[in-house]
Design a protein around this motif. Structure first.
Motif, PDB file in Angstrom:
ATOM      1  N   TRP A  13       0.834  -1.201   0.000  1.00 46.81           N
ATOM      2  CA  TRP A  13       0.000   0.000   0.000  1.00 46.81           C
ATOM      3  C   TRP A  13       0.870   1.253   0.000  1.00 46.81           C
ATOM      4  CZ3 TRP A  13      -4.778   0.581  -1.405  1.00 46.81           C
ATOM      5  CH2 TRP A  13      -5.455   1.749  -1.098  1.00 46.81           C
ATOM      6  N   ASP A  14       2.111   1.156   0.489  1.00 51.78           N
ATOM      7  CA  ASP A  14       3.032   2.290   0.463  1.00 51.78           C
ATOM      8  C   ASP A  14       3.233   2.804  -0.955  1.00 51.78           C
ATOM      9  OD1 ASP A  14       3.317   2.258   3.210  1.00 51.78           O
ATOM     10  OD2 ASP A  14       5.126   1.002   3.155  1.00 51.78           O
ATOM     11  N   ALA A  15       3.256   1.895  -1.920  1.00 56.83           N
ATOM     12  CA  ALA A  15       3.406   2.306  -3.319  1.00 56.83           C
ATOM     13  C   ALA A  15       2.205   3.141  -3.761  1.00 56.83           C
ATOM     14  CB  ALA A  15       3.556   1.083  -4.225  1.00 56.83           C
ATOM     15  N   VAL A  16       1.032   2.780  -3.292  1.00 55.47           N
ATOM     16  CA  VAL A  16      -0.173   3.551  -3.623  1.00 55.47           C
ATOM     17  C   VAL A  16      -0.082   4.934  -2.982  1.00 55.47           C
ATOM     18  CG1 VAL A  16      -2.686   3.674  -3.367  1.00 55.47           C
ATOM     19  CG2 VAL A  16      -1.591   1.480  -3.895  1.00 55.47           C
ATOM     20  N   ARG A  17       0.358   4.995  -1.738  1.00 54.10           N
ATOM     21  CA  ARG A  17       0.507   6.290  -1.066  1.00 54.10           C
ATOM     22  C   ARG A  17       1.514   7.181  -1.808  1.00 54.10           C
ATOM     23  NH1 ARG A  17       0.418   2.915   3.585  1.00 54.10           N
ATOM     24  NH2 ARG A  17      -1.532   3.152   4.703  1.00 54.10           N
ATOM     25  N   ARG A  18       2.633   6.584  -2.240  1.00 55.42           N
ATOM     26  CA  ARG A  18       3.637   7.369  -2.986  1.00 55.42           C
ATOM     27  C   ARG A  18       3.050   7.861  -4.308  1.00 55.42           C
ATOM     28  NH1 ARG A  18       6.968   3.358  -0.998  1.00 55.42           N
ATOM     29  NH2 ARG A  18       6.932   2.220  -2.969  1.00 55.42           N
ATOM     30  N   ALA A  19       2.324   6.984  -4.979  1.00 56.26           N
ATOM     31  CA  ALA A  19       1.717   7.383  -6.251  1.00 56.26           C
ATOM     32  C   ALA A  19       0.683   8.484  -6.031  1.00 56.26           C
ATOM     33  CB  ALA A  19       1.076   6.178  -6.935  1.00 56.26           C
ATOM     34  N   ALA A  20      -0.069   8.388  -4.945  1.00 58.14           N
ATOM     35  CA  ALA A  20      -1.100   9.386  -4.654  1.00 58.14           C
ATOM     36  C   ALA A  20      -0.506  10.748  -4.348  1.00 58.14           C
ATOM     37  CB  ALA A  20      -1.969   8.910  -3.490  1.00 58.14           C
ATOM     38  N   ALA A  21       0.738  10.765  -3.932  1.00 65.96           N
ATOM     39  CA  ALA A  21       1.393  12.033  -3.617  1.00 65.96           C
ATOM     40  C   ALA A  21       1.717  12.828  -4.879  1.00 65.96           C
ATOM     41  CB  ALA A  21       2.673  11.783  -2.818  1.00 65.96           C
ATOM     42  N   HIS A  22       1.723  12.164  -6.027  1.00 66.04           N
ATOM     43  CA  HIS A  22       2.014  12.826  -7.301  1.00 66.04           C
ATOM     44  C   HIS A  22       0.721  13.075  -8.051  1.00 66.04           C
ATOM     45  CE1 HIS A  22       6.278  12.096  -6.732  1.00 66.04           C
ATOM     46  NE2 HIS A  22       5.971  10.852  -6.401  1.00 66.04           N
ATOM     47  N   ARG A  23       0.556  14.285  -8.515  1.00 70.11           N
ATOM     48  CA  ARG A  23      -0.645  14.646  -9.255  1.00 70.11           C
ATOM     49  C   ARG A  23      -0.654  13.918 -10.601  1.00 70.11           C
ATOM     50  NH1 ARG A  23      -3.000  18.254 -12.717  1.00 70.11           N
ATOM     51  NH2 ARG A  23      -4.979  19.088 -11.998  1.00 70.11           N
ATOM     52  N   VAL A  24      -1.774  13.277 -10.893  1.00 73.36           N
ATOM     53  CA  VAL A  24      -1.941  12.610 -12.181  1.00 73.36           C
ATOM     54  C   VAL A  24      -2.821  13.504 -13.039  1.00 73.36           C
ATOM     55  CG1 VAL A  24      -2.866  10.582 -13.357  1.00 73.36           C
ATOM     56  CG2 VAL A  24      -1.770  10.334 -11.124  1.00 73.36           C
ATOM     57  N   PRO A  25      -2.345  13.875 -14.219  1.00 77.24           N
ATOM     58  CA  PRO A  25      -3.144  14.782 -15.044  1.00 77.24           C
ATOM     59  C   PRO A  25      -4.425  14.103 -15.529  1.00 77.24           C
ATOM     60  CG  PRO A  25      -1.205  14.019 -16.244  1.00 77.24           C
ATOM     61  CD  PRO A  25      -1.091  13.497 -14.844  1.00 77.24           C
ATOM     62  N   THR A  26      -5.495  14.870 -15.529  1.00 77.06           N
ATOM     63  CA  THR A  26      -6.764  14.402 -16.068  1.00 77.06           C
ATOM     64  C   THR A  26      -6.603  14.277 -17.577  1.00 77.06           C
ATOM     65  OG1 THR A  26      -7.910  15.598 -14.331  1.00 77.06           O
ATOM     66  CG2 THR A  26      -9.219  14.967 -16.243  1.00 77.06           C
ATOM     67  N   PRO A  27      -7.155  13.211 -18.183  1.00 76.56           N
ATOM     68  CA  PRO A  27      -7.049  13.092 -19.640  1.00 76.56           C
ATOM     69  C   PRO A  27      -7.538  14.372 -20.314  1.00 76.56           C
ATOM     70  CG  PRO A  27      -7.981  11.096 -18.712  1.00 76.56           C
ATOM     71  CD  PRO A  27      -7.890  12.095 -17.590  1.00 76.56           C
ATOM     72  N   PRO A  28      -6.838  14.820 -21.344  1.00 74.80           N
ATOM     73  CA  PRO A  28      -7.190  16.080 -22.005  1.00 74.80           C
ATOM     74  C   PRO A  28      -8.655  16.105 -22.428  1.00 74.80           C
ATOM     75  CG  PRO A  28      -5.140  15.211 -22.888  1.00 74.80           C
ATOM     76  CD  PRO A  28      -5.707  14.159 -21.976  1.00 74.80           C
ATOM     77  N   GLY A  29      -9.337  17.162 -22.012  1.00 76.05           N
ATOM     78  CA  GLY A  29     -10.715  17.377 -22.425  1.00 76.05           C
ATOM     79  C   GLY A  29     -11.770  16.609 -21.647  1.00 76.05           C
ATOM     80  N   LEU A  30     -11.392  15.691 -20.762  1.00 74.25           N
ATOM     81  CA  LEU A  30     -12.384  14.867 -20.061  1.00 74.25           C
ATOM     82  C   LEU A  30     -13.314  15.716 -19.199  1.00 74.25           C
ATOM     83  CD1 LEU A  30     -13.605  12.131 -19.346  1.00 74.25           C
ATOM     84  CD2 LEU A  30     -11.916  11.949 -17.512  1.00 74.25           C
ATOM     85  N   VAL A  31     -12.751  16.603 -18.400  1.00 72.72           N
ATOM     86  CA  VAL A  31     -13.584  17.426 -17.517  1.00 72.72           C
ATOM     87  C   VAL A  31     -14.544  18.284 -18.335  1.00 72.72           C
ATOM     88  CG1 VAL A  31     -13.562  19.296 -15.814  1.00 72.72           C
ATOM     89  CG2 VAL A  31     -11.901  17.426 -15.645  1.00 72.72           C
ATOM     90  N   GLU A  32     -14.050  18.891 -19.395  1.00 75.04           N
ATOM     91  CA  GLU A  32     -14.896  19.738 -20.234  1.00 75.04           C
ATOM     92  C   GLU A  32     -16.020  18.926 -20.870  1.00 75.04           C
ATOM     93  OE1 GLU A  32     -11.548  19.680 -20.421  1.00 75.04           O
ATOM     94  OE2 GLU A  32     -11.086  21.639 -19.581  1.00 75.04           O
ATOM     95  N   ARG A  33     -15.699  17.709 -21.346  1.00 75.39           N
ATOM     96  CA  ARG A  33     -16.731  16.862 -21.958  1.00 75.39           C
ATOM     97  C   ARG A  33     -17.798  16.474 -20.943  1.00 75.39           C
ATOM     98  NH1 ARG A  33     -12.195  14.062 -24.028  1.00 75.39           N
ATOM     99  NH2 ARG A  33     -12.772  12.261 -22.793  1.00 75.39           N
ATOM    100  N   VAL A  34     -17.375  16.109 -19.740  1.00 75.74           N
ATOM    101  CA  VAL A  34     -18.337  15.725 -18.706  1.00 75.74           C
ATOM    102  C   VAL A  34     -19.199  16.924 -18.317  1.00 75.74           C
ATOM    103  CG1 VAL A  34     -18.582  14.950 -16.316  1.00 75.74           C
ATOM    104  CG2 VAL A  34     -16.981  13.792 -17.836  1.00 75.74           C
ATOM    105  N   LEU A  35     -18.578  18.086 -18.128  1.00 82.76           N
ATOM    106  CA  LEU A  35     -19.341  19.278 -17.755  1.00 82.76           C
ATOM    107  C   LEU A  35     -20.314  19.684 -18.861  1.00 82.76           C
ATOM    108  CD1 LEU A  35     -16.609  21.414 -15.960  1.00 82.76           C
ATOM    109  CD2 LEU A  35     -18.544  20.196 -14.924  1.00 82.76           C
TER     110      LEU A  35
END
Length: 137
Positions: A13-35
């Protein structure tokens, strides 16, 4: 890992915590399409052919149908976090349980949703499933 153990006590689970500490970019345009899909609301519709002509099914109905099917067909460890309909594409955001193979679970859900939506609506549907989070159990 035994089912009764707390996944967060697993050293992996430590690997998940480390990964969560780094921002993962939202796929381009996904938020706009959903909104856009949310803002359109009932204006978008799917044309369903029938014996007596074509039936217009609103995006809201497709959204609710997709949510219901997704909840019923989601593989073990997969939680549906959001569903949006944009035109003829259903976008599904999910969270997977730690230890579940995310790609395989997302693909299984995508296939199940595609088949069942196509069967119930009578028209081919495109479904995209995006894994956006990992949960402990």
């Amino acid at each position: 890992m035994a089912e009764t153990e707390d996944p967060e006590s697993d050293p992996r689970w430590d690997a998940v915590r480390r990964a969560a500490a780094h921002r993962v970019p939202t796929p381009p345009g996904l938020v706009e399409r959903v909104l856009r899909a949310v803002a359109r609301g009932r204006r978008s519709a799917v044309e369903v052919p029938g014996e007596a002509g074509r039936l217009r099914v609103t995006g809201d109905v497709v959204d609710r149908l997709a949510r219901t099917i997704a909840a019923d067909r989601a593989p073990f460890g997969v939680r549906i976090t959001a569903v949006a309909v944009e035109g003829d594409v259903v976008q599904v955001l999910v969270s997977v349980r730690f230890g579940v193979i995310a790609d395989a679970a997302a693909e299984a859900l995508r296939r199940a949703l595609t088949v069942e939506l196509t069967r119930q609506l009578g028209v081919a549907c495109t479904v995209n499933v995006h894994v956006v989070d990992v949960h402990p159990g």
